[in-house]
Write a protein that holds these residues in place. Structure first.
Motif, PDB file in Angstrom:
ATOM      1  N   GLY A 123       0.807  -1.321   0.187  1.00 51.81           N
ATOM      2  CA  GLY A 123      -0.039   0.076   0.062  1.00 51.81           C
ATOM      3  C   GLY A 123       0.979   1.329  -0.128  1.00 51.81           C
ATOM      4  N   VAL A 124       2.002   1.253  -0.030  1.00 49.44           N
ATOM      5  CA  VAL A 124       3.116   2.340   0.101  1.00 49.44           C
ATOM      6  C   VAL A 124       3.859   2.338  -1.083  1.00 49.44           C
ATOM      7  CG1 VAL A 124       4.776   3.459   1.215  1.00 49.44           C
ATOM      8  CG2 VAL A 124       2.955   2.445   2.690  1.00 49.44           C
ATOM      9  N   GLY A 125       4.640   1.285  -1.169  1.00 51.21           N
ATOM     10  CA  GLY A 125       5.621   1.299  -2.512  1.00 51.21           C
ATOM     11  C   GLY A 125       6.750   0.783  -2.020  1.00 51.21           C
ATOM     12  N   SER A 126       7.998   0.776  -3.036  1.00 46.41           N
ATOM     13  CA  SER A 126       9.152   0.251  -2.579  1.00 46.41           C
ATOM     14  C   SER A 126      10.386   0.991  -2.513  1.00 46.41           C
ATOM     15  CB  SER A 126       9.612  -0.810  -3.653  1.00 46.41           C
ATOM     16  OG  SER A 126       9.527  -0.192  -4.847  1.00 46.41           O
ATOM     17  N   ILE A 127      11.655   0.693  -1.798  1.00 37.63           N
ATOM     18  CA  ILE A 127      12.698   1.339  -1.824  1.00 37.63           C
ATOM     19  C   ILE A 127      13.721   0.447  -2.201  1.00 37.63           C
ATOM     20  CG2 ILE A 127      12.896   1.328   0.672  1.00 37.63           C
ATOM     21  CD1 ILE A 127      14.439   4.236   0.392  1.00 37.63           C
ATOM     22  N   LYS A 128      14.744   0.703  -3.156  1.00 35.05           N
ATOM     23  CA  LYS A 128      15.792  -0.056  -3.528  1.00 35.05           C
ATOM     24  C   LYS A 128      16.859   0.514  -3.772  1.00 35.05           C
ATOM     25  CE  LYS A 128      13.516  -1.016  -7.333  1.00 35.05           C
ATOM     26  NZ  LYS A 128      12.643  -0.518  -7.558  1.00 35.05           N
ATOM     27  N   TYR A 129      17.994  -0.186  -3.728  1.00 31.86           N
ATOM     28  CA  TYR A 129      19.404   0.391  -3.662  1.00 31.86           C
ATOM     29  C   TYR A 129      20.383  -0.342  -4.798  1.00 31.86           C
ATOM     30  CZ  TYR A 129      20.904  -2.688  -0.271  1.00 31.86           C
ATOM     31  OH  TYR A 129      21.034  -3.847   0.438  1.00 31.86           O
ATOM     32  N   GLY A 130      20.938   0.130  -5.544  1.00 29.49           N
ATOM     33  CA  GLY A 130      21.982  -0.358  -6.475  1.00 29.49           C
ATOM     34  C   GLY A 130      22.078   0.191  -7.990  1.00 29.49           C
ATOM     35  N   ARG A 131      21.922  -0.805  -8.820  1.00 29.26           N
ATOM     36  CA  ARG A 131      22.463  -0.126 -10.299  1.00 29.26           C
ATOM     37  C   ARG A 131      20.722  -0.088 -10.683  1.00 29.26           C
ATOM     38  NH1 ARG A 131      25.386   1.397 -14.024  1.00 29.26           N
ATOM     39  NH2 ARG A 131      25.037   0.729 -16.328  1.00 29.26           N
ATOM     40  N   GLN A 132      20.193   1.004 -11.035  1.00 30.09           N
ATOM     41  CA  GLN A 132      18.805   1.334 -11.600  1.00 30.09           C
ATOM     42  C   GLN A 132      18.824   2.558 -12.466  1.00 30.09           C
ATOM     43  OE1 GLN A 132      15.879   0.636  -7.842  1.00 30.09           O
ATOM     44  NE2 GLN A 132      18.002   1.276  -7.309  1.00 30.09           N
ATOM     45  N   LEU A 133      17.431   3.041 -13.008  1.00 29.45           N
ATOM     46  CA  LEU A 133      17.154   4.008 -13.913  1.00 29.45           C
ATOM     47  C   LEU A 133      17.133   5.105 -12.702  1.00 29.45           C
ATOM     48  CD1 LEU A 133      14.853   2.618 -16.630  1.00 29.45           C
ATOM     49  CD2 LEU A 133      17.309   2.917 -16.726  1.00 29.45           C
ATOM     50  N   TYR A 168      23.883  13.712 -18.310  1.00 24.58           N
ATOM     51  CA  TYR A 168      22.729  13.335 -17.519  1.00 24.58           C
ATOM     52  C   TYR A 168      22.940  11.843 -17.369  1.00 24.58           C
ATOM     53  CZ  TYR A 168      20.794  17.477 -19.573  1.00 24.58           C
ATOM     54  OH  TYR A 168      20.551  18.908 -20.048  1.00 24.58           O
ATOM     55  N   GLU A 169      22.546  11.375 -16.212  1.00 26.72           N
ATOM     56  CA  GLU A 169      22.311   9.928 -15.901  1.00 26.72           C
ATOM     57  C   GLU A 169      21.245   9.240 -16.504  1.00 26.72           C
ATOM     58  OE1 GLU A 169      24.280   9.076 -11.587  1.00 26.72           O
ATOM     59  OE2 GLU A 169      22.814  10.652 -11.704  1.00 26.72           O
ATOM     60  N   ASP A 170      21.261   7.998 -16.709  1.00 26.97           N
ATOM     61  CA  ASP A 170      19.970   7.204 -17.261  1.00 26.97           C
ATOM     62  C   ASP A 170      20.005   5.944 -16.617  1.00 26.97           C
ATOM     63  OD1 ASP A 170      22.065   5.552 -18.450  1.00 26.97           O
ATOM     64  OD2 ASP A 170      21.587   6.667 -20.395  1.00 26.97           O
ATOM     65  N   ARG A 171      20.536   4.773 -16.550  1.00 31.45           N
ATOM     66  CA  ARG A 171      20.959   3.659 -15.704  1.00 31.45           C
ATOM     67  C   ARG A 171      22.186   4.065 -14.823  1.00 31.45           C
ATOM     68  NH1 ARG A 171      19.940  -0.082 -18.755  1.00 31.45           N
ATOM     69  NH2 ARG A 171      17.896  -0.702 -17.911  1.00 31.45           N
ATOM     70  N   ALA A 172      22.235   3.720 -13.627  1.00 35.08           N
ATOM     71  CA  ALA A 172      23.335   4.333 -13.132  1.00 35.08           C
ATOM     72  C   ALA A 172      23.879   3.460 -11.938  1.00 35.08           C
ATOM     73  CB  ALA A 172      23.483   5.856 -12.609  1.00 35.08           C
ATOM     74  N   ASN A 173      24.970   3.376 -11.436  1.00 34.61           N
ATOM     75  CA  ASN A 173      25.215   2.647 -10.113  1.00 34.61           C
ATOM     76  C   ASN A 173      24.816   3.663  -9.005  1.00 34.61           C
ATOM     77  OD1 ASN A 173      26.251   0.224 -11.338  1.00 34.61           O
ATOM     78  ND2 ASN A 173      28.426   1.511 -11.762  1.00 34.61           N
ATOM     79  N   ASN A 174      24.945   3.052  -7.846  1.00 32.08           N
ATOM     80  CA  ASN A 174      24.656   3.878  -6.520  1.00 32.08           C
ATOM     81  C   ASN A 174      23.564   4.712  -6.601  1.00 32.08           C
ATOM     82  OD1 ASN A 174      27.604   3.183  -5.780  1.00 32.08           O
ATOM     83  ND2 ASN A 174      28.138   4.377  -7.259  1.00 32.08           N
ATOM     84  N   VAL A 175      22.627   4.158  -7.053  1.00 30.66           N
ATOM     85  CA  VAL A 175      21.052   4.832  -7.047  1.00 30.66           C
ATOM     86  C   VAL A 175      20.044   4.332  -5.935  1.00 30.66           C
ATOM     87  CG1 VAL A 175      19.074   5.288  -8.386  1.00 30.66           C
ATOM     88  CG2 VAL A 175      21.200   4.963  -9.335  1.00 30.66           C
ATOM     89  N   ILE A 176      19.583   5.366  -5.529  1.00 30.04           N
ATOM     90  CA  ILE A 176      18.789   4.973  -4.037  1.00 30.04           C
ATOM     91  C   ILE A 176      17.363   5.143  -4.775  1.00 30.04           C
ATOM     92  CG2 ILE A 176      17.739   5.392  -1.580  1.00 30.04           C
ATOM     93  CD1 ILE A 176      20.757   6.102  -1.259  1.00 30.04           C
ATOM     94  N   ARG A 177      16.470   4.447  -4.896  1.00 32.68           N
ATOM     95  CA  ARG A 177      15.143   4.803  -5.893  1.00 32.68           C
ATOM     96  C   ARG A 177      13.831   4.399  -4.901  1.00 32.68           C
ATOM     97  NH1 ARG A 177      13.340   4.719 -11.587  1.00 32.68           N
ATOM     98  NH2 ARG A 177      11.247   4.112 -11.730  1.00 32.68           N
ATOM     99  N   PHE A 178      12.915   5.218  -4.899  1.00 30.10           N
ATOM    100  CA  PHE A 178      11.526   4.821  -4.391  1.00 30.10           C
ATOM    101  C   PHE A 178      10.532   4.858  -5.480  1.00 30.10           C
ATOM    102  CE2 PHE A 178       7.462   6.558  -3.005  1.00 30.10           C
ATOM    103  CZ  PHE A 178       6.863   5.728  -2.282  1.00 30.10           C
ATOM    104  N   ASP A 179       9.885   3.748  -5.551  1.00 31.09           N
ATOM    105  CA  ASP A 179       8.475   3.654  -6.455  1.00 31.09           C
ATOM    106  C   ASP A 179       7.405   3.410  -5.887  1.00 31.09           C
ATOM    107  OD1 ASP A 179       9.584   2.999  -9.406  1.00 31.09           O
ATOM    108  OD2 ASP A 179      11.109   2.234  -8.099  1.00 31.09           O
ATOM    109  N   SER A 180       6.401   4.199  -5.923  1.00 31.16           N
ATOM    110  CA  SER A 180       5.170   4.496  -4.880  1.00 31.16           C
ATOM    111  C   SER A 180       4.293   3.261  -5.851  1.00 31.16           C
ATOM    112  CB  SER A 180       4.456   5.702  -5.234  1.00 31.16           C
ATOM    113  OG  SER A 180       3.734   5.827  -6.254  1.00 31.16           O
TER     114      SER A 180
END
Length: 357
Positions: A123-133, A168-180
């Protein structure tokens, strides 16, 4: 919340429609469904006809086959779901060159594409770390860079200036990402990145979309902050904003987007506009007809230097055919790069196939 890996040739929506309508194979479940093996066998042959005087026609074969593993682990006494993914690069034997990091996704390395760990909260979303967009790039890539529009609308720009210190970055290392989670058709994404050298060099991005039965609209913003070391600028600030959407009219899909890019330089700020539009028609759930157009305006330079011949244009057309888990396609792609010059101009014919599992 399942992460769909980025597809270069076939957009996620078309492949999903093909799988739903033709009984396509899903990802392969392993270890009682706790691990999924997924991927694609894909590639195309291209006949390239550059326009520049003295240039040679070429025939190349590009392989974009890759595999990945992913999973979502639920626990009895721990509320969030553990998410993980390891995705390999394209098996194109591109080799490794530290000065050409944008080619690393083609060296076949395991983990070259989206590879991360994270937690999903119901009901909230996800938070991830690693190589991402990064968040805004989701909408640059899809739906506005397909078919064959990316080298104008995606990674192309003329705002760097003589410093060449900004990208500009697209897919990058060391990304912290939240998806609702999806809230009545609305969702949001946010990322922090580019802090491996210093937190002062941070890049941040936020994006969101709203989807209904007949349309989807989205917008995103990405920015890098200025970073100085011992009083010397190591990284100039810059950003871009993207806004666009899609209209769904039965078997017809229309898309359009604009992207405004800026980059600080010693003399001030450079800027440039990019735009994209596509139209697609699917006949009898099998035949796909698609055309695309993308362009950039001439860049506006802070030091007063003319932006003449910095405008670019791509005009593409595709004929595709859907089979179970498979997409056959042929493209014609015409590029007019760098205004009135001919060095980057070409017309290319492609024929390819993509099989998803």
């Amino acid at each position: 919340m399942e992460n769909m890996f980025k597809r270069t040739l076939l957009c996620a929506a078309i492949s999903a429609a093909a799988m739903a309508s033709t009984g396509a194979n899903a990802a392969i479940d392993l270890l009682d469904g706790n691990v999924q093996l997924y991927g694609q066998a894909a590639g195309f042959v291209q006949y390239g006809a550059p326009k520049a005087k003295g240039s040679e026609d070429t025939v190349t074969a590009t392989i974009e086959s890759r595999i990945g593993f992913k999973g979502a682990v639920e626990f009895d006494d721990f509320a969030p779901t553990l998410l993980w993914q390891v995705e390999g690069g394209n098996a194109n034997n591109g080799g490794y060159n530290p000065d050409e990091s944008w080619k690393h996704v083609d060296n076949g390395a395991f983990g070259a594409r989206d590879t991360f760990l994270g937690l999903q909260f119901d009901g909230v979303g996800s938070i991830k770390y690693g190589r991402q967009l990064v968040a805004a790039y989701n909408y640059v890539d899809w739906p506005h860079s397909n078919p064959g529009l990316g080298n104008v609308f995606d990674w192309n720009n003329d705002v760097n200036g003589p410093e060449k210190a900004y990208a500009y970055e697209d897919r990058a290392n060391n990304v912290i990402r939240f998806d609702s989670a999806n809230f009545g058709g609305f969702n949001v994404q946010a990322t922090l990145s580019n802090m491996a050298t210093s937190t002062d060099a941070m890049a941040y991005s936020i994006a969101g979309s709203y989807s209904a039965d007949m349309f989807s609209v989205h917008a995103g913003y990405y920015a890098k902050t200025e970073y100085k070391k011992a009083g010397v600028v190591e990284q100039y600030a810059g950003d871009y904003t993207i806004f666009g959407g899609s209209v769904f009219l039965g078997n017809v899909t229309l898309t359009a987007a604009g992207k405004y890019m800026t980059a600080d330089v010693a003399a001030g700020q450079n800027d440039q506009w990019a735009y994209s539009a596509t139209a697609q028609y699917v006949h009898n759930g099998k035949w796909v007809y698609k055309v695309g157009y993308a362009g950039t305006a001439e860049a506006d330079y802070a030091d007063g230097v003319s932006g003449k011949d910095t405008d670019d244009m791509a005009l593409t057309a595709r004929l595709g055919y859907l089979l179970p888990s498979t997409y056959l396609f042929t493209d014609i792609r015409h590029y007019n790069m760098n205004g009135g010059t001919e060095g980057g101009d070409s017309t290319n014919l492609l024929m390819g196939v993509e099989y998803y599992f």
